[in-house]
Design a protein around this motif. Structure first.
Motif, PDB file in Angstrom:
ATOM      1  N   UNK A 157       8.440  10.358  -7.564  1.00 16.50           N
ATOM      2  CA  UNK A 157       9.884  10.407  -7.366  1.00 16.50           C
ATOM      3  C   UNK A 157      10.615  10.115  -8.673  1.00 16.50           C
ATOM      4  N   UNK A 158      10.192   9.073  -9.378  1.00 17.63           N
ATOM      5  CA  UNK A 158      10.881   8.696 -10.613  1.00 17.63           C
ATOM      6  C   UNK A 158      10.591   9.654 -11.769  1.00 17.63           C
ATOM      7  N   UNK A 194       4.977   0.507 -15.167  1.00 21.40           N
ATOM      8  CA  UNK A 194       3.642   0.792 -15.701  1.00 21.40           C
ATOM      9  C   UNK A 194       3.257   2.265 -15.711  1.00 21.40           C
ATOM     10  N   UNK A 195       3.905   3.088 -14.875  1.00 18.89           N
ATOM     11  CA  UNK A 195       3.466   4.483 -14.769  1.00 18.89           C
ATOM     12  C   UNK A 195       3.624   5.286 -16.064  1.00 18.89           C
ATOM     13  N   UNK A 196       4.755   5.204 -16.799  1.00 13.91           N
ATOM     14  CA  UNK A 196       4.853   6.007 -18.022  1.00 13.91           C
ATOM     15  C   UNK A 196       3.717   5.780 -19.012  1.00 13.91           C
ATOM     16  N   UNK A 197       3.370   4.525 -19.374  1.00 15.47           N
ATOM     17  CA  UNK A 197       2.223   4.374 -20.276  1.00 15.47           C
ATOM     18  C   UNK A 197       0.903   4.791 -19.643  1.00 15.47           C
ATOM     19  N   UNK A 198       0.794   4.667 -18.315  1.00 15.47           N
ATOM     20  CA  UNK A 198      -0.441   5.095 -17.648  1.00 15.47           C
ATOM     21  C   UNK A 198      -0.642   6.595 -17.789  1.00 15.47           C
ATOM     22  N   UNK A 199       0.407   7.375 -17.530  1.00 20.45           N
ATOM     23  CA  UNK A 199       0.296   8.823 -17.670  1.00 20.45           C
ATOM     24  C   UNK A 199       0.001   9.215 -19.120  1.00 20.45           C
ATOM     25  N   UNK A 200       0.566   8.462 -20.048  1.00 19.40           N
ATOM     26  CA  UNK A 200       0.383   8.816 -21.452  1.00 19.40           C
ATOM     27  C   UNK A 200      -1.015   8.478 -21.953  1.00 19.40           C
ATOM     28  N   UNK A 201      -1.576   7.363 -21.517  1.00 19.00           N
ATOM     29  CA  UNK A 201      -2.866   6.919 -22.033  1.00 19.00           C
ATOM     30  C   UNK A 201      -4.040   7.295 -21.123  1.00 19.00           C
ATOM     31  N   UNK A 202      -3.825   7.241 -19.817  1.00 14.13           N
ATOM     32  CA  UNK A 202      -4.919   7.535 -18.905  1.00 14.13           C
ATOM     33  C   UNK A 202      -4.987   8.992 -18.482  1.00 14.13           C
ATOM     34  N   UNK A 203      -3.838   9.680 -18.523  1.00 15.89           N
ATOM     35  CA  UNK A 203      -3.765  11.091 -18.112  1.00 15.89           C
ATOM     36  C   UNK A 203      -4.331  11.258 -16.698  1.00 15.89           C
ATOM     37  N   UNK A 204      -5.432  11.994 -16.568  1.00 12.92           N
ATOM     38  CA  UNK A 204      -5.998  12.264 -15.239  1.00 12.92           C
ATOM     39  C   UNK A 204      -6.445  10.991 -14.534  1.00 12.92           C
ATOM     40  N   UNK A 205      -6.750   9.940 -15.297  1.00 13.26           N
ATOM     41  CA  UNK A 205      -7.174   8.693 -14.677  1.00 13.26           C
ATOM     42  C   UNK A 205      -6.089   8.062 -13.815  1.00 13.26           C
ATOM     43  N   UNK A 206      -4.816   8.385 -14.089  1.00 10.57           N
ATOM     44  CA  UNK A 206      -3.720   7.839 -13.288  1.00 10.57           C
ATOM     45  C   UNK A 206      -3.821   8.302 -11.839  1.00 10.57           C
ATOM     46  N   UNK A 207      -4.175   9.570 -11.655  1.00 10.53           N
ATOM     47  CA  UNK A 207      -4.313  10.106 -10.293  1.00 10.53           C
ATOM     48  C   UNK A 207      -5.473   9.431  -9.571  1.00 10.53           C
ATOM     49  N   UNK A 208      -6.560   9.210 -10.265  1.00  7.75           N
ATOM     50  CA  UNK A 208      -7.706   8.545  -9.650  1.00  7.75           C
ATOM     51  C   UNK A 208      -7.366   7.090  -9.327  1.00  7.75           C
ATOM     52  N   UNK A 209      -6.581   6.463 -10.199  1.00  2.00           N
ATOM     53  CA  UNK A 209      -6.142   5.078  -9.974  1.00  2.00           C
ATOM     54  C   UNK A 209      -5.404   4.958  -8.646  1.00  2.00           C
ATOM     55  N   UNK A 247       7.809  -1.577  -6.315  1.00  2.45           N
ATOM     56  CA  UNK A 247       8.500  -0.441  -6.920  1.00  2.45           C
ATOM     57  C   UNK A 247       8.775  -0.704  -8.391  1.00  2.45           C
ATOM     58  N   UNK A 248       9.139  -1.945  -8.700  1.00  7.81           N
ATOM     59  CA  UNK A 248       9.376  -2.325 -10.093  1.00  7.81           C
ATOM     60  C   UNK A 248       8.107  -2.148 -10.921  1.00  7.81           C
ATOM     61  N   UNK A 249       6.986  -2.611 -10.383  1.00  9.07           N
ATOM     62  CA  UNK A 249       5.723  -2.481 -11.117  1.00  9.07           C
ATOM     63  C   UNK A 249       5.370  -1.020 -11.354  1.00  9.07           C
ATOM     64  N   UNK A 250       5.577  -0.184 -10.345  1.00 10.21           N
ATOM     65  CA  UNK A 250       5.287   1.250 -10.488  1.00 10.21           C
ATOM     66  C   UNK A 250       6.159   1.855 -11.576  1.00 10.21           C
ATOM     67  N   UNK A 251       7.459   1.595 -11.501  1.00  8.85           N
ATOM     68  CA  UNK A 251       8.389   2.181 -12.468  1.00  8.85           C
ATOM     69  C   UNK A 251       8.075   1.741 -13.894  1.00  8.85           C
ATOM     70  N   UNK A 304       0.819  -1.208   0.000  1.00 10.92           N
ATOM     71  CA  UNK A 304       0.000   0.000   0.000  1.00 10.92           C
ATOM     72  C   UNK A 304       0.855   1.262   0.000  1.00 10.92           C
ATOM     73  N   UNK A 305       2.042   1.179   0.596  1.00 10.40           N
ATOM     74  CA  UNK A 305       2.941   2.331   0.539  1.00 10.40           C
ATOM     75  C   UNK A 305       3.319   2.642  -0.900  1.00 10.40           C
ATOM     76  N   UNK A 306       3.699   1.619  -1.662  1.00 11.35           N
ATOM     77  CA  UNK A 306       4.133   1.830  -3.040  1.00 11.35           C
ATOM     78  C   UNK A 306       2.986   2.213  -3.957  1.00 11.35           C
ATOM     79  N   UNK A 307       1.821   1.561  -3.781  1.00 14.57           N
ATOM     80  CA  UNK A 307       0.694   1.838  -4.676  1.00 14.57           C
ATOM     81  C   UNK A 307      -0.094   3.071  -4.257  1.00 14.57           C
ATOM     82  N   UNK A 308       0.421   3.784  -3.279  1.00 15.82           N
ATOM     83  CA  UNK A 308      -0.087   5.143  -3.041  1.00 15.82           C
ATOM     84  C   UNK A 308       0.334   6.062  -4.176  1.00 15.82           C
ATOM     85  N   UNK A 309       1.349   5.608  -4.949  1.00 12.71           N
ATOM     86  CA  UNK A 309       1.796   6.374  -6.109  1.00 12.71           C
ATOM     87  C   UNK A 309       3.012   7.227  -5.871  1.00 12.71           C
ATOM     88  N   UNK A 310       3.650   7.096  -4.699  1.00 19.63           N
ATOM     89  CA  UNK A 310       4.732   8.003  -4.370  1.00 19.63           C
ATOM     90  C   UNK A 310       5.890   7.907  -5.346  1.00 19.63           C
TER      91      UNK A 310
END
Length: 546
Positions: A313-314, A450-465, A444-448, A303-309
């Motif tokens: 950072x990256x 998946x996040x770039x394509x998430x920001x590119x395709x989901x945009x604001x949905x990434x924050x809600x995720x 941390x590996x999963x965050x690093x 839950x610490x990592x999937x808070x999106x921190x």
């Protein structure tokens, strides 16, 4: 050699006296601080590597040299996540390597990997540091100073993150910020990260071995000499003898616990140390009581990592560019401020965590982070199509990101690592904590990645995720996580309604008897007028050292 000493302090009484003099003890013995900070260079490297690559991604020369990486979100994810792949292996292996080759030599191997990884972004070194660095500091510190000295590792990690952000901002001006920008602009931050590792690689040969590791190797005289040197006391001083006996009792306990869990292996004198170490990993999941605590440590880090921190950072600079801070320089400046917010917010948290409690801090942090993520997502959804016309809205979103980072630094950051280090019974503490640390790296590996394509395709949905995971974390903390404030390590069994600790307690008493700890220790009373502990001696203690 047999040394007769007069024990005038009980263990609890000694710590009560010393707890009131922590600052004085540190000031009078600065080498402890120097050693702890020096050994924490691994945390600095971890934090620095977390932040440095994201700075390069928004620099003009890096984009010109590696257009396929910058333009492909999957390529960016793979490049960043390589650090975590090595970190997973390093953090798990540190628990074994540190026992076999010593904490000191394991840190040296981590230095070599960090130097190598400074140019190829290999995370094996920082992963190894995360598993052995805090343990080394804990074992060199006196019990009453352990929390302070171990916290230097977290302090160094956040310092590394903050400095990586500002190094990236400063180096972007090398040659200019446009087409004239030099390749050194993005290469220099990577080169710099190898400098602390080189310093530690040379300096580590002057660092002492862990007294606990020396005792486990049967080098008791050397362990006593090391303790005396660290505490600036004579070898026959009662406090040195008492601390040595405490260490001896823990080592005897580990041996007894292993023999109980694995009778066939424990009875064999020629059993390989490698077999013993890996067998202990199996021991942490063989019973429901143990597995429940391992699962708790794993979920805390989940839950610490999937808070999106770490998405911030990256990829902070890239995130700020998506919020309308066009031009790499402005985005890097906002990223530098993020590092300062992160660093400053963590400092008071280290002071109040034992007063406020773990669960209240996690609640407050989750609520503030949830609101900040949802607010940023709403702003991006409403104004993200035209930041030029809505520049003020972009800056408001940036402010919410800063609030989010500050809330994490003040709550989930220090609390999660504290929980992982304190919830296990003694027989599985080292191995259980390493499994909890590995959860940090796996997620941390999963965050690093998946996040770039998430920001590119989901945009604001990434924050809600990420806000959904924050809400889920709040529910889990409320329903499943017990409060551990003011509880001793031995009381964790009652908190988790576990029976593991009862059996451990019996073995530990036997270990204390074999080490001579429960004979002749003074009883403590407190003078209600002066508030000063008074120690009544029962009888002399004869301490035999191998």
């Amino acid at each position: 050699m047999v040394t007769t000493v007069r024990i005038e302090y009980s263990e609890a009484g000694r710590r009560q006296v010393d707890a009131t003099q922590r600052l004085k003890k540190l000031l009078n013995n600065p080498k402890l601080v120097v050693i702890a900070l020096f050994a924490s260079f691994g945390g600095f490297e971890y934090g620095y590597q977390q932040g440095v690559l994201g700075q390069s991604l928004v620099m003009r020369r890096f984009s010109d040299n590696f257009p396929t990486v910058v333009e492909s979100s999957s390529a960016t994810g793979w490049l960043t996540s390589v650090l975590q792949l090595g970190g997973i292996l390093g953090s798990i292996s540190a628990g074994v390597l540190g026992e076999v080759f010593s904490r000191k030599y394991t840190m040296f191997s981590a230095c070599c990997w960090v130097i190598f990884g400074s140019y190829l972004y290999v995370g094996l070194g920082v992963g190894t540091f995360s598993g052995v660095g805090p343990l080394y500091n804990a074992e060199l510190s006196a019990p009453e100073l352990r929390g302070t000295l171990v916290s230097f590792y977290q302090f160094a990690t956040i310092l590394g993150i903050m400095l990586s952000f500002w190094v990236g901002y400063g180096s972007t001006y090398i040659g200019g910020t446009g087409e004239s920008q030099s390749d050194l602009a993005w290469r220099l931050p990577s080169i710099i990260q190898g400098i602390p590792a080189v310093c530690l690689a040379f300096g580590i040969w002057w660092l002492p071995f862990s007294p606990r590791w020396l005792v486990k190797q049967g080098r008791d005289l050397k362990a006593v000499k090391t303790l005396a040197w660290l505490r600036k006391l004579p070898e026959d001083h009662e406090l040195i003898q008492l601390e040595y006996k405490e260490i001896k009792a823990e080592c005897i306990f580990e041996k007894l616990a292993f023999e109980k869990s694995f009778p066939a292996l424990g009875s064999k004198e020629d059993t390989s140390i490698w077999v013993r170490e890996f067998a202990q990993y199996y021991n942490i999941v063989r019973t429901w009581d143990n597995f429940k605590r391992v699962a708790t440590a794993w979920l805390v880090m989940f839950f610490q990592q999937w808070s999106g921190i770490d998405s911030i950072i990256y990829y902070a600079s890239s995130v700020f560019e998506t919020l309308g801070l066009t031009g790499g320089t402005t985005a890097l400046l906002a990223t530098g401020v993020t590092g300062v917010v992160f660093f400053v917010s963590t400092l008071p948290a280290m002071a109040i965590i034992d007063k406020v409690g773990r669960k209240p801090m996690l609640y407050v942090g989750s609520v503030v982070m949830f609101i900040s993520m949802v607010a940023a997502g709403v702003i991006v959804a409403k104004f993200g199509h035209d930041w030029v016309e809505h520049a003020a809205a972009g800056w408001i979103a940036v402010a919410f990101i800063w609030v989010y980072v500050g809330a994490f630094g003040a709550t989930w950051g220090p609390v999660s690592w504290t929980l992982v280090s304190e919830i296990f019974p003694l027989s599985i503490r080292a191995k259980g904590a390493s499994i909890g640390a590995s959860s940090n790296w796996v997620n941390n590996f999963a965050i690093a990645f998946f996040v770039p394509p998430m920001f590119r395709t989901w945009a604001w949905g990434t924050y809600i995720f990420f806000s959904v995971f924050l809400a889920g974390g709040m529910v889990w903390v409320w329903l499943c996580l017990p409060e551990t404030k003011n509880a001793s390590l031995e009381d964790m069994d009652k908190i988790f309604k576990s029976h593991t600790g009862e059996a451990d307690a019996e073995l530990f008493q036997e270990a204390r008897r074999q080490a001579g700890l429960d004979i002749g220790l003074g009883e403590e009373s407190v003078d209600n007028i002066g508030g000063k502990p008074v120690f009544e001696e029962k009888r002399d203690q004869h301490i035999e050292m191998a």
